[in-house]
Motif scaffolding. Sequence first.
Motif, mmCIF file in Angstrom:
data_model
loop_
_atom_site.group_PDB
_atom_site.id
_atom_site.type_symbol
_atom_site.label_atom_id
_atom_site.label_comp_id
_atom_site.label_asym_id
_atom_site.label_seq_id
_atom_site.Cartn_x
_atom_site.Cartn_y
_atom_site.Cartn_z
ATOM 1 N N PHE A 193 6.480 -48.605 47.575
ATOM 2 C CA PHE A 193 6.145 -47.200 47.005
ATOM 3 C C PHE A 193 4.389 -47.153 47.108
ATOM 4 N N MET A 194 3.813 -48.276 46.710
ATOM 5 C CA MET A 194 2.226 -48.094 46.663
ATOM 6 C C MET A 194 1.816 -48.016 48.332
ATOM 7 N N GLY A 195 2.412 -48.448 49.370
ATOM 8 C CA GLY A 195 2.150 -48.479 50.817
ATOM 9 C C GLY A 195 2.417 -47.120 51.075
ATOM 10 N N MET A 196 3.627 -46.588 50.753
ATOM 11 C CA MET A 196 3.933 -45.169 50.961
ATOM 12 C C MET A 196 2.910 -44.125 50.802
ATOM 13 N N VAL A 197 2.466 -44.204 49.593
ATOM 14 C CA VAL A 197 1.446 -43.231 49.122
ATOM 15 C C VAL A 197 -0.002 -43.354 50.102
ATOM 16 N N TYR A 198 -0.161 -44.758 50.128
ATOM 17 C CA TYR A 198 -1.704 -45.202 50.563
ATOM 18 C C TYR A 198 -1.467 -44.680 52.278
ATOM 19 N N VAL A 199 -0.479 -44.818 52.742
ATOM 20 C CA VAL A 199 -0.242 -44.584 54.181
ATOM 21 C C VAL A 199 -0.163 -42.854 54.502
ATOM 22 N N PHE A 200 0.438 -42.378 53.508
ATOM 23 C CA PHE A 200 0.577 -40.872 53.643
ATOM 24 C C PHE A 200 -0.897 -40.208 53.428
ATOM 25 N N TYR A 201 -1.689 -40.832 52.512
ATOM 26 C CA TYR A 201 -2.833 -40.278 52.232
ATOM 27 C C TYR A 201 -3.780 -40.490 53.500
ATOM 28 N N ALA A 202 -3.800 -41.617 53.735
ATOM 29 C CA ALA A 202 -4.588 -41.996 55.184
ATOM 30 C C ALA A 202 -4.309 -41.333 56.196
ATOM 31 N N LEU A 203 -3.089 -40.832 56.659
ATOM 32 C CA LEU A 203 -2.593 -40.167 57.658
ATOM 33 C C LEU A 203 -3.093 -38.749 57.516
ATOM 34 N N LEU A 204 -2.913 -38.167 56.014
ATOM 35 C CA LEU A 204 -3.209 -36.848 55.672
ATOM 36 C C LEU A 204 -4.828 -36.567 55.932
ATOM 37 N N ARG A 205 -5.546 -37.444 55.552
ATOM 38 C CA ARG A 205 -6.942 -37.307 55.737
ATOM 39 C C ARG A 205 -7.566 -37.443 56.932
ATOM 40 N N THR A 206 -6.905 -38.164 57.955
ATOM 41 C CA THR A 206 -7.324 -38.556 59.334
ATOM 42 C C THR A 206 -6.759 -37.034 60.176
ATOM 43 N N ALA A 207 -5.725 -36.550 59.532
ATOM 44 C CA ALA A 207 -5.293 -35.415 60.156
ATOM 45 C C ALA A 207 -6.218 -34.306 59.872
ATOM 46 N N LEU A 208 -6.831 -34.137 58.669
ATOM 47 C CA LEU A 208 -7.467 -33.015 58.461
ATOM 48 C C LEU A 208 -8.821 -33.579 59.536
ATOM 49 N N GLN A 209 -9.359 -34.706 59.570
ATOM 50 C CA GLN A 209 -10.375 -34.741 60.267
ATOM 51 C C GLN A 209 -10.134 -34.454 61.559
ATOM 52 N N THR A 210 -8.904 -34.889 62.301
ATOM 53 C CA THR A 210 -8.620 -34.304 63.718
ATOM 54 C C THR A 210 -8.768 -32.800 63.861
ATOM 55 N N ILE A 211 -8.339 -31.982 62.966
ATOM 56 C CA ILE A 211 -8.405 -30.659 62.881
ATOM 57 C C ILE A 211 -9.842 -30.079 63.069
ATOM 58 N N GLN A 212 -10.566 -30.725 62.104
ATOM 59 C CA GLN A 212 -12.008 -30.304 61.962
ATOM 60 C C GLN A 212 -12.840 -31.050 63.328
ATOM 61 N N THR A 213 -12.531 -32.022 63.730
ATOM 62 C CA THR A 213 -13.205 -32.447 64.964
ATOM 63 C C THR A 213 -12.827 -31.889 66.326
ATOM 64 N N GLY A 214 -11.664 -31.226 66.305
ATOM 65 C CA GLY A 214 -11.077 -30.657 67.523
ATOM 66 C C GLY A 214 -10.259 -31.747 68.349
ATOM 67 N N GLY A 215 -9.523 -32.695 67.525
ATOM 68 C CA GLY A 215 -8.648 -33.698 67.972
ATOM 69 C C GLY A 215 -9.378 -35.125 68.470
ATOM 70 N N GLU A 216 -10.427 -35.209 68.189
ATOM 71 C CA GLU A 216 -11.111 -36.691 68.615
ATOM 72 C C GLU A 216 -10.950 -37.821 67.732
ATOM 73 N N GLN A 217 -10.312 -37.653 66.727
ATOM 74 C CA GLN A 217 -9.990 -38.630 65.582
ATOM 75 C C GLN A 217 -8.723 -39.127 65.808
ATOM 76 N N ALA A 218 -8.326 -40.200 66.180
ATOM 77 C CA ALA A 218 -7.028 -40.768 66.060
ATOM 78 C C ALA A 218 -6.889 -41.680 64.894
ATOM 79 N N GLY A 219 -5.797 -41.348 63.997
ATOM 80 C CA GLY A 219 -5.443 -42.170 62.926
ATOM 81 C C GLY A 219 -4.563 -43.302 63.114
ATOM 82 N N VAL A 220 -3.527 -43.046 64.203
ATOM 83 C CA VAL A 220 -2.705 -44.106 64.578
ATOM 84 C C VAL A 220 -2.867 -44.462 66.383
ATOM 85 N N GLN A 221 -3.145 -45.722 66.430
ATOM 86 C CA GLN A 221 -3.453 -46.285 67.583
ATOM 87 C C GLN A 221 -2.003 -47.018 68.130
ATOM 88 N N LEU A 222 -1.736 -46.679 69.607
ATOM 89 C CA LEU A 222 -0.658 -46.946 70.284
ATOM 90 C C LEU A 222 -0.820 -48.572 70.598
#
Length: 377
Positions: A74-103
Motif C-alpha cells: 500500500f505504501m508503494g502503491m501511493v508512491y508509484v501513483f504519485y510518481a507517475l502522476l507527477r511525471t504525467a503532468l511534466q509530460t503534458i507541460q513539456t509536450g511529451g519529452e518526459q518519460a516516467g516509465v522506461q521500456l
Amino acid sequence: MNTALIAVIIGIAAFWVILYALFGRREEREEGLTVDLFIAMWRTKRLLGFIDGLASRSRRFWKVYADVGIALGFMGMVYVFYALLRTALQTIQTGGEQAGVQLVIPGITIPLWYGLIALAVVMVVHELSHGIVARAENLPLKSVGLVLLAVIPGAFVEPDEEALERASLRTRLRVYGAGSLANVATALLAVLILNFAISPVLQPSGILVSGVLEDGPAHGILQKGDVIVAMDGLQIRDMENFINFMNGTKPGQTVTLTVLRGGQELNLPLKLGTHPDNPEKGYIGIYPAQNVVSKVGADWLVLPLFFTFYWIYVLNIGIGLMNLFPLVPLDGGRMLDDVFKRYLPESVAKPVRYFTIGVGLFLLALNILPAIMNLAG
C-alpha cells in the motif's frame, strides 16, 4: 525507426512464427509446453515439493514476512501513483519529452545478457515469494514454470484461483504483496553486495561514451563504447573531472580528446557546440557514464559481476515497485480491488473500480508513450 531496431523486430517475429508453427496448436495442459501469440509457457509440478518444503519450515515467519509485504504494497502503491502522476503532468507541460516509465527490452533499452539475467532474477524471486506465502497460508498450487513473453524471460507460480478467491482478505493481500516485497529485498541485497564486496575493488578510469547524439558536435567523431581518458592533455578519471573541464569551456572551442577505442589510443580534435541549457558553455553531445576498472585485475570477472548485480538492483526495484501500481492485473491493482470489494457496497465498488482503472490507464499511457516515441524515433 532505425534499421537495427527493424532487424531485431523481424528476427523476433520470425522466431515466434517458427515456434508457433511447431508447438502452437496444442491445447493448454497442466504440464508441458504451450505456445500462444508471443507467449510460451512451460509448466511442471516437480518443483511444488520444493516450495512446500520452504513454506512448511516456518509458517509463522512467512506470514509476518507477508504482512510486511502488505504494508509495503500500500505504501508503494501511493508512491508509484504519485510518481507517475507527477511525471504525467511534466509530460503534458513539456509536450511529451518526459518519460516516467522506461521500456525494458534486453539488447535495445538495457544490456542484453545483464538484462536477461536480471529479468530472470526478478521473475523467479517474485513468483517464488508468491508461491511460498500461498503454501504458508495452505492455499494449493497448480503448477510452476517458465514463461517467455516476446523476448522477456520469466517464471511463474500458478495458484488455485478458486481457493484464492475463497480465502480471507488478509490471506489474499499477503499473497499479492509478497512478490514485490521479494523484489525490494533482492534489490537491497544487490546493493549490499555492490557496496561492500564489489565496489571497493573498482576504481574510476575515464568517461564511457554510452551514446552519441545524432545532432551533436561529437556525431561522426566519437563512437558508442569509446572511453575518454584525457581532454587537452588533462587526465580525466571520473565524472567530476569531466564536469569541471566542461564547465570551463566555451562554444566554438576546439578540444583534443584522448580516447581509448578497441584497445588503441586516439587523439581526436572536436569543435564544441553550444550547451542547450547554458549558451555560455561548451557542449559535446554525448551520454557520458563513469568507466571503471578493477584494482585487483581480473576485469573479465569483476566487471561482469558488478554490472550483473547493478542491473539486478535496478530492475528489481523498478519492476517490483511498478507492479504495485493500482491497475489490475498488477498486484497493486488486485490488492486495491479486493479492498474495494470488501469494504464498499457493490453499487459503489464497481464504479470506483472502473474509475481507478481508467485513471491508471491514462497515467500509464502518458508515462510510457514518450518512451515508445523515443524508441521509434
